[in-house]
Design a protein around this motif. Structure first.
Motif, PDB file in Angstrom:
ATOM      1  N   ASP A  97      46.768 -75.760  42.599  1.00  9.31           N
ATOM      2  CA  ASP A  97      45.676 -74.810  42.849  1.00  9.31           C
ATOM      3  C   ASP A  97      44.341 -75.528  43.024  1.00  9.31           C
ATOM      4  N   LEU A  98      44.107 -76.567  42.222  1.00  8.12           N
ATOM      5  CA  LEU A  98      42.865 -77.328  42.355  1.00  8.12           C
ATOM      6  C   LEU A  98      42.807 -78.044  43.704  1.00  8.12           C
ATOM      7  N   ARG A  99      43.908 -78.673  44.093  1.00 11.62           N
ATOM      8  CA  ARG A  99      43.933 -79.395  45.365  1.00 11.62           C
ATOM      9  C   ARG A  99      43.740 -78.441  46.550  1.00 11.62           C
ATOM     10  N   ASN A 100      44.288 -77.232  46.444  1.00 13.07           N
ATOM     11  CA  ASN A 100      44.116 -76.254  47.511  1.00 13.07           C
ATOM     12  C   ASN A 100      42.650 -75.862  47.697  1.00 13.07           C
ATOM     13  N   LEU A 101      41.861 -76.038  46.654  1.00 11.64           N
ATOM     14  CA  LEU A 101      40.418 -75.765  46.728  1.00 11.64           C
ATOM     15  C   LEU A 101      39.629 -76.983  47.212  1.00 11.64           C
ATOM     16  N   GLY A 102      40.323 -78.076  47.469  1.00 11.01           N
ATOM     17  CA  GLY A 102      39.655 -79.295  47.925  1.00 11.01           C
ATOM     18  C   GLY A 102      39.110 -80.152  46.804  1.00 11.01           C
ATOM     19  N   ILE A 103      39.538 -79.890  45.571  1.00  5.04           N
ATOM     20  CA  ILE A 103      39.034 -80.623  44.406  1.00  5.04           C
ATOM     21  C   ILE A 103      39.857 -81.894  44.214  1.00  5.04           C
ATOM     22  N   ASN A 104      39.185 -83.007  43.972  1.00  2.19           N
ATOM     23  CA  ASN A 104      39.846 -84.285  43.773  1.00  2.19           C
ATOM     24  C   ASN A 104      40.463 -84.329  42.366  1.00  2.19           C
ATOM     25  N   THR A 105      41.793 -84.483  42.297  1.00  2.01           N
ATOM     26  CA  THR A 105      42.494 -84.467  41.007  1.00  2.01           C
ATOM     27  C   THR A 105      43.062 -85.835  40.638  1.00  2.01           C
ATOM     28  N   ASP A 106      42.549 -86.887  41.262  1.00  2.85           N
ATOM     29  CA  ASP A 106      43.083 -88.224  40.971  1.00  2.85           C
ATOM     30  C   ASP A 106      42.936 -88.601  39.495  1.00  2.85           C
ATOM     31  N   LYS A 107      41.925 -88.025  38.825  1.00  2.55           N
ATOM     32  CA  LYS A 107      41.683 -88.338  37.414  1.00  2.55           C
ATOM     33  C   LYS A 107      42.065 -87.178  36.491  1.00  2.55           C
ATOM     34  N   LEU A 108      42.923 -86.294  36.987  1.00  2.00           N
ATOM     35  CA  LEU A 108      43.533 -85.276  36.133  1.00  2.00           C
ATOM     36  C   LEU A 108      44.873 -85.865  35.683  1.00  2.00           C
ATOM     37  N   PHE A 109      44.833 -86.544  34.548  1.00  2.32           N
ATOM     38  CA  PHE A 109      45.973 -87.347  34.120  1.00  2.32           C
ATOM     39  C   PHE A 109      47.125 -86.474  33.613  1.00  2.32           C
ATOM     40  N   VAL A 110      48.339 -86.950  33.824  1.00  4.53           N
ATOM     41  CA  VAL A 110      49.541 -86.272  33.352  1.00  4.53           C
ATOM     42  C   VAL A 110      49.970 -86.906  32.034  1.00  4.53           C
ATOM     43  N   LEU A 111      50.050 -86.076  30.986  1.00  6.99           N
ATOM     44  CA  LEU A 111      50.455 -86.572  29.665  1.00  6.99           C
ATOM     45  C   LEU A 111      51.858 -86.079  29.340  1.00  6.99           C
ATOM     46  N   GLU A 112      52.713 -86.969  28.874  1.00  2.00           N
ATOM     47  CA  GLU A 112      54.033 -86.576  28.400  1.00  2.00           C
ATOM     48  C   GLU A 112      53.907 -85.929  27.018  1.00  2.00           C
ATOM     49  N   HIS A 113      54.884 -85.101  26.688  1.00  2.00           N
ATOM     50  CA  HIS A 113      54.920 -84.429  25.376  1.00  2.00           C
ATOM     51  C   HIS A 113      53.652 -83.604  25.146  1.00  2.00           C
ATOM     52  N   PHE A 114      53.158 -83.022  26.209  1.00  2.00           N
ATOM     53  CA  PHE A 114      51.932 -82.212  26.140  1.00  2.00           C
ATOM     54  C   PHE A 114      52.132 -80.989  27.021  1.00  2.00           C
ATOM     55  N   ASN A 115      51.882 -79.813  26.468  1.00  2.00           N
ATOM     56  CA  ASN A 115      51.981 -78.582  27.247  1.00  2.00           C
ATOM     57  C   ASN A 115      50.651 -78.278  27.913  1.00  2.00           C
TER      58      ASN A 115
END
Length: 342
Positions: A97-115
């Protein structure tokens, strides 16, 4: 209220903010809306209890994501999301959804064991439109570790140095101490940013920790959050807000809902009214909308009072859109100005 000035801000935002860059740091949630109709409800074969049929669903970035979304809708050219999400379906949808808005998500990190944090709104068909039946949330009570803090701090420092942003916005969504993105250590990092980049517009909206934020940063909260942070009653908040600003090099902002917004700045108090709206309202997302409007106006170099007014107008656009955090464009803002400000 300043009719011509507000229309001019709309045009200035439209013409100049496409070149602006904003970093939005904070707790990124996914807002989910689930729509049901009682006429479709059956009985579970296994428990005998109601079996609801979901007619449709809708998602939208929430919390820090709402502010990033609002900036995109208002025409800010480049938006960097800094935070984290889970390695799960909601996290994938949030980033999508963020990318569809043109927002840069390169620093939206993916964490394991995290909801991925989320709010789920149950929307029931009343026969006269959908009403919100209830809300469920997934929140994080896991303390942010030093490794993840280091990644986040580097993710802020690098674009501040390389991309020369016009503003950096911090949003603290969680009440739990040090369980989100804006931890105590991150608030210390804000001090370093203010030291190193005195001309950078730095703004923080905090639910619980506004009293612990450096006074060189624009601090914003609502009246309930302010009174809890400083242990005062609502009737007495004007004087502390003014007093706090005497020793600050940046303003202190407190939103008052229908009562408008106040700002302590240089030991003086500014107060601007909210719009008087006659139609039904839904306050979800109003504070985030104010932030987006205030910062968007401030980037056009207008006086503080005009930025506050514009923030209130954008918040008014939000609350008139029911059961959503809003889709607020400059055309929406112009429309509500023409209807209510003259």
């Amino acid at each position: 209220m300043k009719y011509e000035e507000m229309l001019n801000i709309c045009e200035n935002i439209r013409s100049s903010n496409a070149n602006k860059k904003i970093i939005v740091v904070g707790d990124y949630f996914l807002d989910k809306y689930v729509y049901i109709n009682d006429s479709d409800t059956g009985v579970s074969l296994y428990t005998g209890k109601p079996a609801y049929v979901i007619q449709t669903t809708r998602t939208s970035p929430g919390a820090a994501g709402t502010v990033a979304k609002n900036f995109a809708d208002l025409g800010i050219g480049t938006i960097y999301a800094v935070g984290y999400r889970g390695d799960d379906g909601d996290g994938f949808t949030l980033e999508h959804d963020l990318r569809n808005l043109g927002i840069n998500t390169d620093k939206l990190f993916v964490l394991e064991h995290f909801n991925t944090p989320s709010y789920t709104m149950i929307m029931r068909d009343s026969g006269n439109g959908y009403i919100e039946e209830g809300e469920a949330s997934v929140q994080n009570y896991r303390h942010t570790n030093v490794y993840d803090e280091n990644k986040l701090i580097k993710a802020i420092n690098d674009p501040v140095e390389d991309k020369c942003p016009d503003a950096i916005i911090f949003l603290d969504q969680l009440d739990s101490e040090d369980c989100g993105v804006v931890t105590h250590r991150m608030r210390q990092q804000i001090v370093h940013l203010a030291d190193k980049h005195p001309n950078l517009l730095i703004y923080i909206d905090s639910r619980r920790h506004i009293a612990d934020v450096d006074d060189r940063v624009i601090r914003k909260c609502n009246e309930t959050e302010f009174t809890k942070a400083f242990s005062i009653c609502k009737q007495l908040l004007l004087e502390p807000c003014t007093e706090l600003s005497k020793h600050s090099s940046a303003p202190v902002i407190v939103t008052l809902g229908e009562g408008g917004t106040i700002m302590g700045i240089g030991g003086k108090l500014l107060k601007v009214p909210s719009l008087c709206l006659q139609n039904e309202i839904d306050s979800r997302g109003a504070g985030d909308a104010f932030t987006s409007g205030y910062i968007s106006a401030k980037l056009t170099k207008v006086p503080e009072e005009d930025s506050l007014i514009f923030g209130n107008i954008v918040a008014a656009c939000c609350v008139t859109q029911i059961a959503t955090t809003g889709h607020i464009t400059i055309d929406n803002v112009r429309s509500i100005i023409e209807q209510n400000v003259k």
